[in-house]
Design an enzyme around this catalytic site. Sequence first.
Site, PDB file in Angstrom:
ATOM      1  N   GLY A   1       0.772  -1.247   0.000  1.00 17.07           N
ATOM      2  CA  GLY A   1       0.000   0.000   0.000  1.00 17.07           C
ATOM      3  C   GLY A   1       0.796   1.286   0.000  1.00 17.07           C
TER       4      GLY A   1
ATOM      5  N   SER B   1       1.774   8.249   1.858  1.00 18.04           N
ATOM      6  CA  SER B   1       0.981   7.044   2.147  1.00 18.04           C
ATOM      7  C   SER B   1       1.100   6.655   3.621  1.00 18.04           C
ATOM      8  CB  SER B   1       1.466   5.860   1.299  1.00 18.04           C
ATOM      9  OG  SER B   1       1.216   6.077  -0.070  1.00 18.04           O
TER      10      SER B   1
ATOM     11  N   ASP C   1      -0.753  -6.401  -7.683  1.00 24.50           N
ATOM     12  CA  ASP C   1      -2.139  -5.955  -7.748  1.00 24.50           C
ATOM     13  C   ASP C   1      -2.916  -6.982  -6.927  1.00 24.50           C
ATOM     14  OD1 ASP C   1      -4.859  -5.811  -8.414  1.00 24.50           O
ATOM     15  OD2 ASP C   1      -4.429  -4.957 -10.378  1.00 24.50           O
ATOM     16  N   VAL C   2      -3.531  -6.540  -5.816  1.00 24.98           N
ATOM     17  CA  VAL C   2      -4.141  -7.511  -4.882  1.00 24.98           C
ATOM     18  C   VAL C   2      -5.385  -8.192  -5.436  1.00 24.98           C
ATOM     19  CG1 VAL C   2      -3.192  -6.414  -2.806  1.00 24.98           C
ATOM     20  CG2 VAL C   2      -5.494  -5.762  -3.617  1.00 24.98           C
TER      21      VAL C   2
ATOM     22  N   ALA D   1     -12.311   2.160  -4.363  1.00 28.28           N
ATOM     23  CA  ALA D   1     -13.665   2.067  -4.925  1.00 28.28           C
ATOM     24  C   ALA D   1     -13.693   2.997  -6.133  1.00 28.28           C
ATOM     25  CB  ALA D   1     -14.704   2.499  -3.895  1.00 28.28           C
TER      26      ALA D   1
ATOM     27  N   TYR E   1     -18.748   8.425   1.839  1.00 29.06           N
ATOM     28  CA  TYR E   1     -17.816   7.294   1.978  1.00 29.06           C
ATOM     29  C   TYR E   1     -18.476   6.028   1.392  1.00 29.06           C
ATOM     30  CZ  TYR E   1     -13.834   4.739   3.886  1.00 29.06           C
ATOM     31  OH  TYR E   1     -12.698   3.977   4.023  1.00 29.06           O
TER      32      TYR E   1
ATOM     33  N   LYS F   1     -15.195  -1.517   4.368  1.00 31.50           N
ATOM     34  CA  LYS F   1     -14.391  -1.476   5.606  1.00 31.50           C
ATOM     35  C   LYS F   1     -15.056  -2.295   6.713  1.00 31.50           C
ATOM     36  CE  LYS F   1     -10.820   1.196   4.528  1.00 31.50           C
ATOM     37  NZ  LYS F   1      -9.509   0.560   4.233  1.00 31.50           N
TER      38      LYS F   1
ATOM     39  N   THR G   1      -3.694  12.113   2.244  1.00 32.58           N
ATOM     40  CA  THR G   1      -2.914  11.249   1.344  1.00 32.58           C
ATOM     41  C   THR G   1      -3.492  11.337  -0.063  1.00 32.58           C
ATOM     42  OG1 THR G   1      -4.374   9.381   1.739  1.00 32.58           O
ATOM     43  CG2 THR G   1      -2.487   9.604   3.228  1.00 32.58           C
ATOM     44  N   LEU G   2      -2.860  10.599  -0.975  1.00 27.20           N
ATOM     45  CA  LEU G   2      -3.363  10.503  -2.351  1.00 27.20           C
ATOM     46  C   LEU G   2      -4.817  10.027  -2.374  1.00 27.20           C
ATOM     47  CD1 LEU G   2      -2.333  10.711  -5.316  1.00 27.20           C
ATOM     48  CD2 LEU G   2      -1.806   8.265  -5.176  1.00 27.20           C
TER      49      LEU G   2
HETATM   50  P1  NAD Z   1      -2.722   5.881  -0.514  1.00 30.45           P
HETATM   51  O1  NAD Z   1      -3.348   6.259  -1.813  1.00 30.45           O
HETATM   52  O2  NAD Z   1      -1.374   6.395  -0.231  1.00 30.45           O
HETATM   53  O3  NAD Z   1      -2.715   4.301  -0.349  1.00 30.45           O
HETATM   54  C1  NAD Z   1      -3.684   3.464  -0.936  1.00 30.45           C
HETATM   55  C2  NAD Z   1      -2.928   2.331  -1.564  1.00 30.45           C
HETATM   56  O4  NAD Z   1      -3.813   1.340  -2.102  1.00 30.45           O
HETATM   57  C3  NAD Z   1      -2.031   2.792  -2.741  1.00 30.45           C
HETATM   58  O5  NAD Z   1      -0.699   2.451  -2.479  1.00 30.45           O
HETATM   59  C4  NAD Z   1      -2.566   2.007  -3.914  1.00 30.45           C
HETATM   60  O6  NAD Z   1      -1.560   1.631  -4.829  1.00 30.45           O
HETATM   61  C5  NAD Z   1      -3.152   0.795  -3.207  1.00 30.45           C
HETATM   62  N1  NAD Z   1      -4.070   0.040  -4.045  1.00 30.45           N
HETATM   63  C6  NAD Z   1      -5.265   0.408  -4.556  1.00 30.45           C
HETATM   64  N2  NAD Z   1      -5.763  -0.576  -5.352  1.00 30.45           N
HETATM   65  C7  NAD Z   1      -4.859  -1.605  -5.313  1.00 30.45           C
HETATM   66  C8  NAD Z   1      -4.774  -2.878  -5.931  1.00 30.45           C
HETATM   67  N3  NAD Z   1      -5.741  -3.332  -6.769  1.00 30.45           N
HETATM   68  N4  NAD Z   1      -3.691  -3.650  -5.669  1.00 30.45           N
HETATM   69  C9  NAD Z   1      -2.712  -3.217  -4.850  1.00 30.45           C
HETATM   70  N5  NAD Z   1      -2.718  -2.016  -4.237  1.00 30.45           N
HETATM   71  C10 NAD Z   1      -3.789  -1.222  -4.490  1.00 30.45           C
HETATM   72  O7  NAD Z   1      -3.762   6.351   0.616  1.00 30.45           O
HETATM   73  P2  NAD Z   1      -3.814   6.069   2.181  1.00 30.45           P
HETATM   74  O8  NAD Z   1      -4.719   7.107   2.715  1.00 30.45           O
HETATM   75  O9  NAD Z   1      -2.461   5.908   2.707  1.00 30.45           O
HETATM   76  O10 NAD Z   1      -4.608   4.688   2.263  1.00 30.45           O
HETATM   77  C11 NAD Z   1      -4.078   3.548   2.889  1.00 30.45           C
HETATM   78  C12 NAD Z   1      -5.132   2.842   3.729  1.00 30.45           C
HETATM   79  O11 NAD Z   1      -5.499   3.678   4.813  1.00 30.45           O
HETATM   80  C13 NAD Z   1      -6.409   2.485   2.997  1.00 30.45           C
HETATM   81  O12 NAD Z   1      -6.879   1.216   3.419  1.00 30.45           O
HETATM   82  C14 NAD Z   1      -7.361   3.558   3.467  1.00 30.45           C
HETATM   83  O13 NAD Z   1      -8.706   3.142   3.395  1.00 30.45           O
HETATM   84  C15 NAD Z   1      -6.904   3.694   4.895  1.00 30.45           C
HETATM   85  N6  NAD Z   1      -7.314   4.913   5.597  1.00 30.45           N
HETATM   86  C16 NAD Z   1      -7.027   6.139   5.082  1.00 30.45           C
HETATM   87  C17 NAD Z   1      -7.425   7.279   5.763  1.00 30.45           C
HETATM   88  C18 NAD Z   1      -7.152   8.654   5.213  1.00 30.45           C
HETATM   89  O14 NAD Z   1      -7.808   9.600   5.642  1.00 30.45           O
HETATM   90  N7  NAD Z   1      -6.202   8.829   4.319  1.00 30.45           N
HETATM   91  C19 NAD Z   1      -8.107   7.160   6.984  1.00 30.45           C
HETATM   92  C20 NAD Z   1      -8.371   5.889   7.486  1.00 30.45           C
HETATM   93  C21 NAD Z   1      -7.962   4.769   6.787  1.00 30.45           C
HETATM   94  O1  0WE Z   2     -10.431   4.937   2.772  1.00 25.16           O
HETATM   95  C1  0WE Z   2     -10.347   6.097   2.425  1.00 25.16           C
HETATM   96  C2  0WE Z   2     -10.282   6.461   0.957  1.00 25.16           C
HETATM   97  C3  0WE Z   2     -10.125   5.272   0.062  1.00 25.16           C
HETATM   98  C4  0WE Z   2     -10.380   5.538  -1.392  1.00 25.16           C
HETATM   99  C5  0WE Z   2     -10.090   6.735  -2.022  1.00 25.16           C
HETATM  100  C6  0WE Z   2     -10.328   6.881  -3.384  1.00 25.16           C
HETATM  101  C7  0WE Z   2     -10.093   8.161  -4.110  1.00 25.16           C
HETATM  102  C8  0WE Z   2      -9.837   7.948  -5.590  1.00 25.16           C
HETATM  103  C9  0WE Z   2     -10.925   4.509  -2.135  1.00 25.16           C
HETATM  104  N1  0WE Z   2     -11.166   4.638  -3.457  1.00 25.16           N
HETATM  105  C10 0WE Z   2     -10.874   5.781  -4.081  1.00 25.16           C
HETATM  106  N2  0WE Z   2     -11.139   5.864  -5.424  1.00 25.16           N
HETATM  107  C11 0WE Z   2     -10.693   6.892  -6.185  1.00 25.16           C
HETATM  108  O2  0WE Z   2     -10.981   6.930  -7.407  1.00 25.16           O
HETATM  109  N3  0WE Z   2     -10.356   7.087   3.387  1.00 25.16           N
HETATM  110  C12 0WE Z   2     -10.589   6.716   4.759  1.00 25.16           C
HETATM  111  C13 0WE Z   2     -10.206   8.526   3.090  1.00 25.16           C
HETATM  112  C14 0WE Z   2     -11.582   9.082   2.884  1.00 25.16           C
HETATM  113  O3  0WE Z   2     -12.217   8.955   1.697  1.00 25.16           O
HETATM  114  C15 0WE Z   2     -13.464   9.524   1.847  1.00 25.16           C
HETATM  115  C16 0WE Z   2     -13.598  10.018   3.126  1.00 25.16           C
HETATM  116  C17 0WE Z   2     -12.389   9.737   3.809  1.00 25.16           C
HETATM  117  C18 0WE Z   2     -12.055  10.055   5.223  1.00 25.16           C
HETATM  118  C19 0WE Z   2     -14.496   9.627   0.917  1.00 25.16           C
HETATM  119  C20 0WE Z   2     -15.674  10.266   1.286  1.00 25.16           C
HETATM  120  C21 0WE Z   2     -15.819  10.758   2.559  1.00 25.16           C
HETATM  121  C22 0WE Z   2     -14.788  10.649   3.504  1.00 25.16           C
END
Ligand code: NAD
Ligand code: 0WE
Length: 256
Positions: free
Chosen positions: A13, A19, A65-66, A96, A156, A163, A194-195
């Site tokens: 990830g 990240s 790719d998972v 998503a 969300y 989740k 993050t991204l």
């Molecule tokens: P991120 O974009 O840096 O990381 C998401 C990762 O998922 C990326 O590295 C991407 O390559 C990977 N990914 C997506 N589809 C994939 C696939 N088919 N195969 C392999 N890898 C795949 O963003 P992040 O915020 O660091 O997200 C990491 C985790 O933290 C996620 O599970 C996200 O739901 C969770 N999370 C994020 C937040 C937030 O606010 N950013 C809050 C709570 C939980």
């Molecule tokens: O888990 C997440 C985000 C995960 C995520 C983000 C994207 C953006 C780009 C999954 N799929 C996609 N698909 C894309 O095309 N979070 C916890 C961060 C997050 O995302 C939200 C949040 C929060 C917090 C979306 C709506 C509302 C709140």
Amino acid sequence: MSLLTGKLGVVFGVANKRSIAWAIAQAWHQAGATLAFTYQGERLKENVEELAGTFGPDTLLLPCDVTRDEEIARVFAVVGEKFGKLHLLLHSVAFAPKDALEGAFLNTSREAFRVAHDVSAYSLIALARGAAPLMAEGGSLLAMTYYGSQKVVPHYNVMGVAKAALEASARYLAYDLGPRRIRVNCISAGPVNTLAARGIAGFTDMLKHYEAHAPLKRNVLPEELGATGTFLASDQAAAVTGQVIYVDCGYQIMGM
Ligand code: NAD
Ligand code: 0WE
């Protein structure tokens, strides 16, 4: 001796330096772990190569790719060859389709539901099955989740449902793997820029909302996710499994 001295781990990830996976990987590395990294596809290879390279030029780096069983199988085959065993696994992967995070949840398509659950929830089961045979000394699997699994967070949407499946999967995996001393836990993080968060409309307002309403009156820092991730990975957490630990400045305890 550091908390994770002698432990071998694999991290799924990392996309870039923001990240959450990178924050936890850095904390694990600083605590003495030796880590391998995977990246989603060629698009992200260079990024992850550069970050993983800061841990040494021979840091193991593999595509995964998972949603592809053959790529998952190869990761654990190569990790088995190079490491011989494994103690830690980080699942920090979610996706998503964008339109599913924009409109009404009511309009979630069958395909968006399938993809969100395949990438964000089923993958934990597939990775656990790949890792377990290498975890002969016991181990710790850690997955990232979000409060939208428990309560409605507007937009969300299907990610919240995925989740919820991820958290329940962590509990069933904890039950299956407990006899082998493999623990499975989730960190439920408050919002982090993050991204994956950047593309979300209103994300900046969400950070402000947390700052205003969380007991600690601020947002969580990536290094704080690293610190909890290190605890859960370590033998300090030897009796902790199947849990969702909130690292959200206390936001989740509030009723209003
Ligand atoms: P991120 O974009 O840096 O990381 C998401 C990762 O998922 C990326 O590295 C991407 O390559 C990977 N990914 C997506 N589809 C994939 C696939 N088919 N195969 C392999 N890898 C795949 O963003 P992040 O915020 O660091 O997200 C990491 C985790 O933290 C996620 O599970 C996200 O739901 C969770 N999370 C994020 C937040 C937030 O606010 N950013 C809050 C709570 C939980
Ligand atoms: O888990 C997440 C985000 C995960 C995520 C983000 C994207 C953006 C780009 C999954 N799929 C996609 N698909 C894309 O095309 N979070 C916890 C961060 C997050 O995302 C939200 C949040 C929060 C917090 C979306 C709506 C509302 C709140």
